[in-house]
Enzyme design. Sequence first.
Site, PDB file in Angstrom:
ATOM      1  N   ARG A 107       0.861  -1.191   0.000  1.00  0.00           N
ATOM      2  CA  ARG A 107       0.000   0.000   0.000  1.00  0.00           C
ATOM      3  C   ARG A 107       0.894   1.237   0.000  1.00  0.00           C
ATOM      4  O   ARG A 107       2.115   1.132   0.091  1.00  0.00           O
ATOM      5  CB  ARG A 107      -1.026  -0.015   1.139  1.00  0.00           C
ATOM      6  CG  ARG A 107      -0.655  -0.647   2.431  1.00  0.00           C
ATOM      7  CD  ARG A 107       0.487  -0.025   3.180  1.00  0.00           C
ATOM      8  NE  ARG A 107       0.339   1.399   3.315  1.00  0.00           N
ATOM      9  CZ  ARG A 107       1.344   2.251   3.477  1.00  0.00           C
ATOM     10  NH1 ARG A 107       2.607   1.833   3.525  1.00  0.00           N
ATOM     11  NH2 ARG A 107       1.145   3.543   3.587  1.00  0.00           N
ATOM     12  N   GLY A 108       0.239   2.407  -0.086  1.00  0.00           N
ATOM     13  CA  GLY A 108       0.994   3.646  -0.256  1.00  0.00           C
ATOM     14  C   GLY A 108       1.001   3.961  -1.745  1.00  0.00           C
ATOM     15  O   GLY A 108       1.307   3.079  -2.557  1.00  0.00           O
ATOM     16  N   ALA A 109       0.684   5.212  -2.087  1.00  0.00           N
ATOM     17  CA  ALA A 109       0.435   5.550  -3.495  1.00  0.00           C
ATOM     18  C   ALA A 109       1.560   5.127  -4.460  1.00  0.00           C
ATOM     19  O   ALA A 109       1.300   4.416  -5.447  1.00  0.00           O
ATOM     20  CB  ALA A 109       0.134   7.037  -3.619  1.00  0.00           C
ATOM     21  N   ASP A 144      -1.867  10.945  -1.884  1.00  0.00           N
ATOM     22  CA  ASP A 144      -2.359   9.934  -2.837  1.00  0.00           C
ATOM     23  C   ASP A 144      -2.734  10.547  -4.172  1.00  0.00           C
ATOM     24  O   ASP A 144      -2.728   9.875  -5.206  1.00  0.00           O
ATOM     25  CB  ASP A 144      -3.546   9.188  -2.244  1.00  0.00           C
ATOM     26  CG  ASP A 144      -3.051   8.211  -1.200  1.00  0.00           C
ATOM     27  OD1 ASP A 144      -2.780   8.657  -0.074  1.00  0.00           O
ATOM     28  OD2 ASP A 144      -2.861   7.027  -1.545  1.00  0.00           O
ATOM     29  N   ASN A 156      -5.099  12.575   0.947  1.00  0.00           N
ATOM     30  CA  ASN A 156      -4.161  11.708   1.678  1.00  0.00           C
ATOM     31  C   ASN A 156      -4.963  10.945   2.734  1.00  0.00           C
ATOM     32  O   ASN A 156      -6.185  11.117   2.859  1.00  0.00           O
ATOM     33  CB  ASN A 156      -3.036  12.544   2.306  1.00  0.00           C
ATOM     34  CG  ASN A 156      -1.925  11.672   2.866  1.00  0.00           C
ATOM     35  OD1 ASN A 156      -1.435  10.767   2.176  1.00  0.00           O
ATOM     36  ND2 ASN A 156      -1.527  11.886   4.105  1.00  0.00           N
ATOM     37  N   LYS A 157      -4.281  10.111   3.471  1.00  0.00           N
ATOM     38  CA  LYS A 157      -4.923   9.249   4.463  1.00  0.00           C
ATOM     39  C   LYS A 157      -5.915  10.010   5.340  1.00  0.00           C
ATOM     40  O   LYS A 157      -5.626  11.129   5.764  1.00  0.00           O
ATOM     41  CB  LYS A 157      -3.823   8.593   5.315  1.00  0.00           C
ATOM     42  CG  LYS A 157      -4.294   7.648   6.389  1.00  0.00           C
ATOM     43  CD  LYS A 157      -5.239   6.578   5.895  1.00  0.00           C
ATOM     44  CE  LYS A 157      -4.714   5.746   4.746  1.00  0.00           C
ATOM     45  NZ  LYS A 157      -5.771   4.905   4.097  1.00  0.00           N
TER      46      LYS A 157
HETATM   47  O1  MRU Z   1      -4.331   3.331   2.404  1.00  0.00           O
HETATM   48  P1  MRU Z   1      -2.852   3.496   2.197  1.00  0.00           P
HETATM   49  O2  MRU Z   1      -2.022   2.887   3.271  1.00  0.00           O
HETATM   50  O3  MRU Z   1      -2.432   3.075   0.820  1.00  0.00           O
HETATM   51  O4  MRU Z   1      -2.642   5.073   2.298  1.00  0.00           O
HETATM   52  C1  MRU Z   1      -1.359   5.586   2.222  1.00  0.00           C
HETATM   53  C2  MRU Z   1      -1.304   7.055   2.363  1.00  0.00           C
HETATM   54  O5  MRU Z   1      -2.290   7.731   2.530  1.00  0.00           O
HETATM   55  C3  MRU Z   1       0.044   7.691   2.172  1.00  0.00           C
HETATM   56  O6  MRU Z   1       0.182   8.832   2.966  1.00  0.00           O
HETATM   57  C4  MRU Z   1       0.213   8.097   0.706  1.00  0.00           C
HETATM   58  O7  MRU Z   1      -0.130   7.036  -0.136  1.00  0.00           O
HETATM   59  C5  MRU Z   1       1.595   8.527   0.402  1.00  0.00           C
HETATM   60  S1  MRU Z   1       2.742   7.205   0.442  1.00  0.00           S
HETATM   61  C6  MRU Z   1       4.251   7.788  -0.004  1.00  0.00           C
END
Ligand code: MRU
Length: 345
Positions: free
Chosen positions: A45-47, A235, A245-246
């Site tokens: 996970r993470g963009a 994201d 973002n989250k």
């Molecule tokens: O739901 P996730 O864990 O994929 O969400 C991740 C985030 O919101 C991060 O802050 C974002 O993707 C940036 S990662 C470099």
Amino acid sequence: MVKTIEWKGNSVRILDQVRLPLKEAYLDCFTYREVIECIVKMNIRGAPAIGLATALGIALGVQGIASQDREFFDREMDSICQEFFRTRPTAVNLVWAINQLKETKRNHRGDVASLKEAIKARAVELLEADLAINRQIGKYGEPLIPDGASILTHCNAGALATGGYGTALGVIRAAHEAGKKISVYVDETRPFLQGARLTAWELVEENIPATLITDSMAGYFMQKGKVDLIIVGADRVAANGDVANKIGTYSLGVLARAHSIPLYVAAPTSTLDLNIPTGQEIPIEERTHEEVTSIGGIRIAPERIAVANPAFDVTPNEYVSALITEKGIVRPPYLQGLRRLVQGD
Ligand code: MRU
């Protein structure tokens, strides 16, 4: 540094982030549908990491296309891309990765066998480039972190969310590497606990002083003067600088404004979506309700309670002090600044 994802022989190897930090286990995906499952279940996970998993997953998927007919190949690859497109709607890096590989396909002049190789090579190239991009983000962001700063971060925008080093955590890493005496408040980040499980793990591994807090403690520590700045990832960033973002990032933005604390957003240019004018057009993923009603597989809420679980929120650009990208820092007004950054002038 851990490898979030890699191409391994005829498979894609993913570090299982669901099991971290209790266990460092890897998932070997031999089919593209296994990669899709990893994205949906958030084993990765993470963009940026979602984008890279998409690239490697598509590359894996096209290896299995049996026909040598180019038109057939194109149709099959498009349908694989569609399946990835439907996995997680908010992180635009996923769309970016699909577009990168489609461009490789469009520009390729050889036969299907060489096209498969070209797509694989491009996917691996994107993975390798991501590490350099994050180091560059760190380089640009590091001067924004004063020596002795106490930094608050949310979710995980670290090595695990990328091809390595991280975006927001990359800036924190760069400040630490520069010898600055920093410390970090880590929001636990309910409901999936990316902060408590993943960011806390990365910071402990790097020996960067860090304190884990629950999300609802953030305002308390700001009010006490314990937070000098906030840095998060993204994201998707709209053309006007609104940031998805989250979930919980918007609350931090409002709190930061109330306490005159800067909120920085670190993200690669693959997270920019200049095709959409504002954050209101960003699709927000609604995730399974079990993430809210259970912790670690143990139910904590009554059976018949209604639940909402938006995974992201949008922080309006007015709360964002600066965007840190691998091409430089952008400050308001974002509409012009982002366009200039992308056009390279
Ligand atoms: O739901 P996730 O864990 O994929 O969400 C991740 C985030 O919101 C991060 O802050 C974002 O993707 C940036 S990662 C470099």
